[in-house]
Write an enzyme that holds these catalytic residues in place. Structure first.
Site, PDB file in Angstrom:
ATOM      1  N   PHE A 122      14.263  70.663  49.207  1.00  0.00           N
ATOM      2  CA  PHE A 122      15.435  70.609  50.077  1.00  0.00           C
ATOM      3  C   PHE A 122      16.170  69.302  49.756  1.00  0.00           C
ATOM      4  O   PHE A 122      15.655  68.211  50.045  1.00  0.00           O
ATOM      5  CB  PHE A 122      14.911  70.613  51.517  1.00  0.00           C
ATOM      6  CG  PHE A 122      15.931  70.659  52.609  1.00  0.00           C
ATOM      7  CD1 PHE A 122      16.481  71.863  53.027  1.00  0.00           C
ATOM      8  CD2 PHE A 122      16.316  69.491  53.260  1.00  0.00           C
ATOM      9  CE1 PHE A 122      17.383  71.913  54.077  1.00  0.00           C
ATOM     10  CE2 PHE A 122      17.227  69.531  54.312  1.00  0.00           C
ATOM     11  CZ  PHE A 122      17.755  70.749  54.718  1.00  0.00           C
ATOM     12  N   THR A 125      19.710  64.601  51.547  1.00  0.00           N
ATOM     13  CA  THR A 125      19.969  63.164  51.750  1.00  0.00           C
ATOM     14  C   THR A 125      20.541  62.506  50.490  1.00  0.00           C
ATOM     15  O   THR A 125      20.167  62.847  49.366  1.00  0.00           O
ATOM     16  CB  THR A 125      18.649  62.466  52.156  1.00  0.00           C
ATOM     17  OG1 THR A 125      18.127  63.139  53.309  1.00  0.00           O
ATOM     18  CG2 THR A 125      18.868  61.007  52.488  1.00  0.00           C
ATOM     19  N   PRO A 127      22.142  58.421  48.996  1.00  0.00           N
ATOM     20  CA  PRO A 127      22.052  56.981  49.305  1.00  0.00           C
ATOM     21  C   PRO A 127      22.971  56.571  50.465  1.00  0.00           C
ATOM     22  O   PRO A 127      22.587  55.733  51.281  1.00  0.00           O
ATOM     23  CB  PRO A 127      22.475  56.319  47.994  1.00  0.00           C
ATOM     24  CG  PRO A 127      22.096  57.319  46.933  1.00  0.00           C
ATOM     25  CD  PRO A 127      22.283  58.670  47.541  1.00  0.00           C
ATOM     26  N   ASN A 128      24.143  57.162  50.580  1.00  0.00           N
ATOM     27  CA  ASN A 128      25.052  56.785  51.675  1.00  0.00           C
ATOM     28  C   ASN A 128      25.184  57.868  52.747  1.00  0.00           C
ATOM     29  O   ASN A 128      26.117  57.831  53.557  1.00  0.00           O
ATOM     30  CB  ASN A 128      26.441  56.461  51.112  1.00  0.00           C
ATOM     31  CG  ASN A 128      26.393  55.234  50.242  1.00  0.00           C
ATOM     32  OD1 ASN A 128      25.778  54.227  50.614  1.00  0.00           O
ATOM     33  ND2 ASN A 128      26.985  55.309  49.057  1.00  0.00           N
ATOM     34  N   SER A 131      21.402  60.059  58.128  1.00  0.00           N
ATOM     35  CA  SER A 131      21.660  60.744  59.396  1.00  0.00           C
ATOM     36  C   SER A 131      23.054  61.372  59.397  1.00  0.00           C
ATOM     37  O   SER A 131      23.268  62.447  59.961  1.00  0.00           O
ATOM     38  CB  SER A 131      21.564  59.747  60.551  1.00  0.00           C
ATOM     39  OG  SER A 131      20.322  59.107  60.536  1.00  0.00           O
ATOM     40  N   ILE A 156      13.905  62.810  48.030  1.00  0.00           N
ATOM     41  CA  ILE A 156      13.620  64.251  47.991  1.00  0.00           C
ATOM     42  C   ILE A 156      12.120  64.468  47.770  1.00  0.00           C
ATOM     43  O   ILE A 156      11.559  64.108  46.719  1.00  0.00           O
ATOM     44  CB  ILE A 156      14.465  64.964  46.912  1.00  0.00           C
ATOM     45  CG1 ILE A 156      15.961  64.653  47.129  1.00  0.00           C
ATOM     46  CG2 ILE A 156      14.204  66.481  46.926  1.00  0.00           C
ATOM     47  CD1 ILE A 156      16.482  64.898  48.552  1.00  0.00           C
ATOM     48  N   GLY A 338     -11.320  48.145  65.776  1.00  0.00           N
ATOM     49  CA  GLY A 338     -11.281  46.696  65.567  1.00  0.00           C
ATOM     50  C   GLY A 338     -10.978  46.360  64.108  1.00  0.00           C
ATOM     51  O   GLY A 338     -10.175  47.037  63.460  1.00  0.00           O
ATOM     52  N   GLU A 362      13.341  64.439  58.652  1.00  0.00           N
ATOM     53  CA  GLU A 362      13.776  65.656  59.378  1.00  0.00           C
ATOM     54  C   GLU A 362      14.684  65.264  60.549  1.00  0.00           C
ATOM     55  O   GLU A 362      14.690  65.938  61.593  1.00  0.00           O
ATOM     56  CB  GLU A 362      12.573  66.464  59.889  1.00  0.00           C
ATOM     57  CG  GLU A 362      11.599  66.815  58.795  1.00  0.00           C
ATOM     58  CD  GLU A 362      11.644  68.258  58.341  1.00  0.00           C
ATOM     59  OE1 GLU A 362      12.248  69.097  59.031  1.00  0.00           O
ATOM     60  OE2 GLU A 362      11.094  68.533  57.265  1.00  0.00           O
ATOM     61  N   THR A 364      15.997  61.384  62.261  1.00  0.00           N
ATOM     62  CA  THR A 364      15.248  60.314  62.936  1.00  0.00           C
ATOM     63  C   THR A 364      15.120  60.641  64.434  1.00  0.00           C
ATOM     64  O   THR A 364      15.840  61.504  64.954  1.00  0.00           O
ATOM     65  CB  THR A 364      15.963  58.954  62.796  1.00  0.00           C
ATOM     66  OG1 THR A 364      17.172  59.006  63.557  1.00  0.00           O
ATOM     67  CG2 THR A 364      16.272  58.615  61.344  1.00  0.00           C
TER      68      THR A 364
END
Ligand code: FAD
Length: 379
Positions: A122, A125, A127-128, A131, A156, A338, A362, A364
């Protein structure tokens, strides 16, 4: 068990749990260390027909129910979150074709997705444009019966092994940009791949760059119509978000079990730390939040499978709740172990690193809140 889960689904879930415990658990730390696509896990999913969970039955899939996929993928991430991405990306990669492909596109790609011969990806997205999908710069220009696509896609999942790619690009029509989805086969001239990211977690799930330089695709490779891309992307993500919640729930479950087992053996101040109320309260809160997330996820998956009108809100809510929850639970699991929790000798360190990304991809968790609030305000 939840009454919405039937006997067949339960059997499939148990089968996946057995396979994961026997075959993948011993290698989960190594998958993280090596940080390469786990071909043995891919082979295992292929041989055991686990990929059939992501495809409708008409094209070689199992029952086509998102709920079945979700309960099974939780079993995978309970043991190894990177491995859950192998199945998760198969689902997200196939979703645009399964949801909006025509008959020819579906029969060409989906049966091979169900067997694992193809690993669809899919590619949304850039670089610019994260969202803010609408600021994408990838363009597709018509040329005779073809379109020529140029641009860069980043982050990707499984780009280095993927085929085909659903690439989202802008097409200019009457002075307006229309986001459109194209199926691009891996061997198309002009398609190449950049570096993989060096990530905090999910290291066995390579995340790469897809470069498109004058990639020529026939117009038959358009999914739906020109301008349907935005809807196709978001419909695919509505499904993907419920599944992402399920992955987070499985991972949290694995971390809780590890913390509980440790609390039953570690002695400090002359008694088991699991007998200290402070630790018991932490475990109780972890269990409660996992069960609450699971319940919301099952509701969302049920609504998705039954095409209920408020599914989009429930999809975003289940993703938001489960992926914030997994960060808390895995962080507390490290705390319960711990200093040992902070070291690679125990799996909770890996689980905590793996957990973070679920609130990022998917959409934010800030974006999920926007989706939920927008839908709520419509009421
Ligand atoms: C491991 C991994 C795998 C991925 N796999 C894929 C994939 O297979 N395919 C694909 O297409 N993409 C993939 N992605 C990309 C992922 O979907 C994006 O990283 C995500 O959508 C966020 O985009 P961004 O990283 O550009 O962040 P940005 O959009 O730049 O956001 C930065 C911060 O600003 C916040 N923010 C942005 N807008 C708003 C707003 N309006 N209100 C409030 N806060 C806001 C965000 O919540 C975030 O906290 C993957 C990412 C990762 C890390």
């Amino acid at each position: 068990m939840d009454p919405r889960i039937n006997e067949e689904q339960l059997m499939m879930m148990r089968n996946v749990r057995k396979i994961m415990e026997e075959k993948v658990a011993p290698r989960a730390a190594e998958i993280d260390e090596k940080a390469v696509f786990p071909r043995d896990v891919h082979q295992l999913f292929s041989e055991n027909e686990i990929y059939s969970l992501v495809v409708p039955p008409e094209y070689g899939g199992l029952d086509g129910q998102l709920l079945t996929l979700c309960i099974c993928i939780s079993e995978i991430s309970r043991v190894c979150a990177s491995s859950s991405m192998v199945l998760g990306n198969q689902s997200l990669g196939a979703a645009p074709i399964a949801l909006r492909g025509n008959e020819q596109q579906k029969s060409r790609y989906l049966p091979k997705t169900a067997t694992g011969e193809l690993l669809p990806c899919f590619a949304l997205t850039e670089p610019n444009a994260g969202s803010d999908v609408s600021s994408m710069q990838t363009r597709a220009v018509p040329d005779g019966d073809d379109y020529i696509i140029s641009g860069n896609k980043c982050f990707i999942t499984h780009a280095e092994v993927g085929d085909p790619f659903t690439v989202f690009a802008k097409v200019r029509v009457n002075g307006k940009d229309k986001i459109t989805a194209f199926i691009v086969d891996r061997d198309t001239p002009g398609l190449s791949f950049g570096k993989n990211e060096n990530k905090m977690g999910l290291r066995g799930s390579p995340t790469g760059t897809v470069i498109l330089e004058n990639v020529r695709v026939p117009k038959e490779n358009i999914l739906g119509n020109i301008g349907d891309g935005f809807r196709i992307a978001f419909d695919s993500l509505d499904k993907g978000r419920i599944m992402t919640g399920a992955m987070a729930i499985g991972l949290a479950q694995g971390a809780l079990e590890c913390a509980r087992d440790y609390a039953k053996t570690r002695v400090q101040f002359g008694k088991l730390i699991g007998e200290q109320q402070g630790i018991q309260f932490m475990l109780a809160d972890m269990e409660t939040s996992i069960q609450a997330a699971r319940s919301l996820m099952l509701t969302a998956a049920y609504k998705y499978d039954n095409k209920e009108a408020d599914m989009v809100r429930f999809s975003a809510m289940s993703k938001l709740f489960a992926t914030d929850m997994v960060m808390n639970v895995t962080t507390n699991a490290v705390q319960i172990l711990g200093g040992y929790g902070y070291c690679r000798e125990y799996p909770v360190e890996r689980m905590m690193r793996d957990a973070k990304v679920f609130a990022i991809f998917e959409g934010t968790n800030q974006i999920q809140r926007i989706v939920i609030a927008r839908d709520l305000m419509k009421d």
